[in-house]
Design an enzyme around this catalytic site. Structure first.
Site, PDB file in Angstrom:
ATOM      1  N   SER A  24      -8.297   0.131   6.045  1.00 40.37           N
ATOM      2  CA  SER A  24      -8.067   0.078   6.914  1.00 40.37           C
ATOM      3  C   SER A  24      -7.253   1.881   6.417  1.00 40.37           C
ATOM      4  CB  SER A  24      -6.575  -0.414   7.740  1.00 40.37           C
ATOM      5  OG  SER A  24      -6.773  -1.023   8.252  1.00 40.37           O
ATOM      6  N   GLY A  57      -1.629  -1.778   6.984  1.00 37.82           N
ATOM      7  CA  GLY A  57      -2.986  -2.381   6.918  1.00 37.82           C
ATOM      8  C   GLY A  57      -3.920  -2.105   7.743  1.00 37.82           C
ATOM      9  N   THR A  85      -3.807   1.036  -3.088  1.00 33.49           N
ATOM     10  CA  THR A  85      -3.194  -0.235  -2.940  1.00 33.49           C
ATOM     11  C   THR A  85      -4.249  -1.577  -3.652  1.00 33.49           C
ATOM     12  OG1 THR A  85      -2.574  -1.723  -1.134  1.00 33.49           O
ATOM     13  CG2 THR A  85      -5.091  -0.954  -1.417  1.00 33.49           C
ATOM     14  N   THR A 126       0.798  -0.887   0.063  1.00 32.40           N
ATOM     15  CA  THR A 126       0.066   0.063  -0.191  1.00 32.40           C
ATOM     16  C   THR A 126       0.781   1.424  -0.061  1.00 32.40           C
ATOM     17  OG1 THR A 126      -2.097  -1.116   0.741  1.00 32.40           O
ATOM     18  CG2 THR A 126      -1.433   1.276   1.114  1.00 32.40           C
TER      19      THR A 126
HETATM   20  O1  DON Z   1      -7.270  -1.918   2.986  1.00 37.58           O
HETATM   21  C1  DON Z   1      -6.820  -2.150   3.494  1.00 37.58           C
HETATM   22  O2  DON Z   1      -6.405  -2.202   4.940  1.00 37.58           O
HETATM   23  C2  DON Z   1      -5.136  -3.364   3.510  1.00 37.58           C
HETATM   24  N1  DON Z   1      -6.153  -3.632   1.727  1.00 37.58           N
HETATM   25  C3  DON Z   1      -4.023  -2.056   2.851  1.00 37.58           C
HETATM   26  C4  DON Z   1      -3.165  -2.932   2.952  1.00 37.58           C
HETATM   27  C5  DON Z   1      -1.334  -2.403   3.463  1.00 37.58           C
HETATM   28  O3  DON Z   1      -1.445  -0.849   3.665  1.00 37.58           O
HETATM   29  C6  DON Z   1      -0.978  -3.029   3.592  1.00 37.58           C
HETATM   30  N2  DON Z   1       0.400  -2.762   4.415  1.00 37.58           N
HETATM   31  N3  DON Z   1       1.304  -3.291   5.372  1.00 37.58           N
END
Ligand code: DON
Length: 584
Positions: free
Chosen positions: A462, A486, A408, A390
């Protein structure tokens, strides 16, 4: 004019020198992204007379090329766009949606979630929204034509990207997944002497002629060059051949969703953030609101008592998330109640200042829920640095227009599926649904019924792009901020805001500081390697917190506009490879 490459290099050299210091001031616009090339493209747009939206969209398209493991045109995201003239802020949700043939139990066999199905390969792919989103932002808020705004991305794809340490660690984390897809292997890996695909070496240049062609088509033909015609057909064919369910009709039917910003405040600063289907914005408003109630005098930096209150507020916000949050177009999400002063007061009032509350006492975990949607690792992956993905882009231009955009492909390299002949790497955003309510996803997050899979639905997110406004003028953006990570995204955003507002840190320091995270389940307090001193940890442990040391997480990208001087400052998280730039 110097070429983009020369300029990126010059800029990178200057910025590397700046990273360790306080952010430097700019009189013009300022940008922060996770890649030197994306920041350079954003700056180029500002210098060509473009505004914050032109800059952010150019950066997002470049990010799709140079950081395929984080985001891309096969993904989706959220953006807040503030108009410096009218004082209005618009929100665009261009996140992926579940295909029409998706179903509640598509990842469940014999009553159990099948590990890997929602993260790796064609069945994990949701309908991408990035191209529709970026172009709509440009059309509604930008000044420059798509041909100009996409030019840096097309040039970057033609020239090729070099394999950076980040590329390598992200690729190593997803090597087996990438190897399963012949097109992804061809694009992102190299063959060894035995003819097997492996990670390319550091510094190796990967050219992306297919992606350059696809981007060129979008620059000329607009979103329909992606959502219909040969690119759409290639996406649907690739996915279906591999056993996925995405169709050309799903692509043709894709629509972005304008939404109302979610509003809150912190110590006199108005805050606008992302509403559901993001669960992040709700947490940002709830936690900051609770902290203001619990500590009206402000928060002393790293005061263990204040940290305890922060952790307990976060724990409760993530309980609400697990219970209530999902796509508001599909279920009754009580957003207004969750961020209401009454609910925030209840949330704050339920905190025991002396000891940690057991998460299970707030909301018992689903009995028998076990495992995760992932194949190869334990449930909680977010803290592992090589799994970060992301990306966030923050821009404030010279006229006070601002963009906070988080975008992302979900997990590292998304689903690892590249649509044949197009260079389009497809997301695995389906994993952000509750594959089975109560079972943790790749981030260890547990979500409930409102986040069950339904065709056309947006998975809970998130991502928390956020704007903080000046106390003196609640229509002037003071801080634009966001992050990947995430489940840790909202707490990263909250801590950057608190560092600026409570501790008066300059934006670079606010972004650099160590971080602390809780997410209800697992019932652990995550502390990064710069997070807390042993003495502070001891106080928290004595209160009953189970501390887990984690290397690092997140990649905050932030721009600050000083309400007093009007000067702008930008900061790119030193945990990643980005740079922050600005106009003198
Ligand atoms: O929308 C979300 O919450 C996830 N798809 C975001 C993924 C993310 O930030 C991964 N990073 N470590």
């Amino acid at each position: 004019m110097r070429s983009l490459a020369t300029r990126s290099l010059a800029v990178a050299v200057v910025l590397l020198a700046c990273v360790a210091h306080a952010a430097r001031p700019y009189r013009g616009g300022a940008v922060a992204t996770a890649y030197p090339q994306a920041s350079a493209a954003a700056l180029e747009m500002l210098e060509k007379g473009g505004n914050a939206t032109d800059a952010a969209v150019a950066a997002a398209f470049v990010a799709a090329v140079v950081g395929p493991y984080h985001s891309g045109i096969g993904g989706g995201g959220f953006a807040l766009v503030h108009d410096g003239k009218t004082g209005e802020t618009k929100v665009l949700d261009f996140r992926e949606v579940a295909p029409k043939a998706a179903s509640r139990d598509m990842y469940v066999k014999d009553g159990k979630v099948v590990p890997g199905l929602s993260t790796d390969g064609p069945l994990a792919v949701a309908v991408p929204g990035a191209v529709a989103g970026y172009l709509q932002l440009l059309k509604e808020h930008g000044k420059l034509p798509p041909s100009v705004v996409l030019a840096p991305a097309i040039a970057a794809a033609k020239k090729g990207i070099w394999v950076t340490p980040r590329y390598l660690t992200m690729g190593q984390g997803r090597l087996e997944c990438l190897r399963k897809d012949p097109e992804a292997s061809r694009v992102f890996l190299v063959k060894n002497a035995q003819g097997e695909y492996e990670m390319p070496p550091l510094g190796h240049v990967i050219k992306m002629p297919d992606l350059a062609r696809t981007l060129g088509g979008i620059a000329k033909g607009g979103a329909k060059a992606f959502y219909s015609g040969p690119v759409a057909k290639a996406i649907a064919d690739t996915v279906q051949t591999g056993g996925g369910v995405l169709t050309v009709d799903d692509l043709a039917a894709y629509k972005t969703r304008p939404r109302q910003p979610l509003e809150g405040s912190y110590r006199g600063h108005r805050i606008l953030t992302m509403p559901p289907p993001s669960a992040g914005g709700v947490a940002v408003i709830q936690v900051l609101g609770a902290l203001e109630k619990l500590r009206p005098q402000g928060m002393a930096f790293r005061d263990p008592e204040a940290l305890h209150l922060y952790v307990e507020a976060v724990r409760r916000a993530y309980v609400d998330r697990a219970k209530y949050l999902g796509d508001p177009d599909f279920s009754d999400v009580p957003t207004a109640r969750l961020v209401s002063p009454g609910h925030i007061a209840d949330l704050a009032g339920s905190i025991d200042a002396k000891k940690a509350t057991a998460s299970a006492s707030l909301l018992p975990p689903v009995p028998g829920a076990q495992g995760s949607t992932l194949t190869d690792k334990p449930a909680v992956l977010t803290p592992e640095p090589e799994r970060k993905n992301t990306t966030h882009i923050s821009v404030i231009d010279k006229d006070g227009n601002a963009v906070a955009m988080t975008t992302t492909v979900n997990y590292g390299f998304g689903s690892c599926v590249v649509a044949k002949g197009t260079g389009v790497l497809l997301n695995d955003e389906m994993d952000d649904f509750a594959a089975q309510p109560g079972v943790p996803n790749a981030y260890g997050l547990v979500t409930g019924e409102p986040n069950a899979i339904q065709p056309g639905k947006v998975p809970q997110s998130s991502m928390s792009p956020t704007l903080v406004f000046s106390k003196e003028d609640p229509k002037k953006v003071m801080l634009a901020v966001g992050s990947p990570g995430g489940s840790t995204i909202p707490t990263t955003v909250i801590q950057v805001i608190s560092n600026v507002v409570d501790s008066g840190m300059d934006v670079a320091r606010a972004v650099n500081e160590g971080r602390v995270h809780h997410q209800y389940l697992p019932d652990e307090l995550w502390v990064d390697k710069w997070g807390l001193e042993p003495a502070t940890l001891s106080v928290l442990e004595a209160k009953g917190h189970k501390v887990r040391r984690v290397d690092q997480w997140g990649d905050a990208e932030a721009v600050f506009s000083d309400p007093k001087t009007g000067l702008r400052y930008s900061a790119s998280d030193p945990r990643n490879e980005g740079v922050a730039l600005g106009q003198d």
